[in-house]
Design a protein around this motif. Sequence first.
Motif: not given
Length: 181
Positions: A18-45
């Motif tokens: 986000s660009r909102e002050k105080g909410k700009e950053f989060e930690t993302i882990t590889s757990d974000y990629l595995t899920n039970e909601d059947n959601v795919w991930t596209v990671m582009f570099w």
Amino acid sequence: MITIGQKFPAFEKKAVVSREKGKEFETITSDYLTNEDNVWTVMFWWPKDFTFVCPTEIAEFNKSYGEFRDRDARLIGASTDTEFVHLAWRNNHEDLQDLKFPMLADTSKSLAEDLGILEPTEKIAYRATFIVDPQGIVRWVSVNDLNVGRNVKEVLRVLDGLQTDELCPCNWEKGQETIKA
């Protein structure tokens, strides 16, 4: 380089969400990629922030965000720049100000190295794209040279094909017949 059929490497990275002050950053882990909601991930570099080809790709992924969401796929953008550089770039580049997906900061370059996409001389990421299924398994990899942007429509086409779990002929597009074996 990590390839099709392999588990996406474990990671824990800061990301600009986000660009909102105080909410700009989060930690993302590889757990974000595995899920039970059947959601795919596209990671582009992309190689570097504050460059020329990179924002055209990031902006195009953002324009297509709804199409990825409609396919139950989340987007993650990434480079080896810091989260602070990502935020500064978002704040200063009109096409990046309203991004709908996180910009991952692989400052240690460990994830790019684990993926095998770290350019050996400058130690920056190649233009790599990974489609990861809901179980965290890499199903598609594409890597471009540093000076050639990727085709977001092709990423969507491949995602569509993978999600059919059927045989898709050359130049197949969503809505067309698949091959019945």
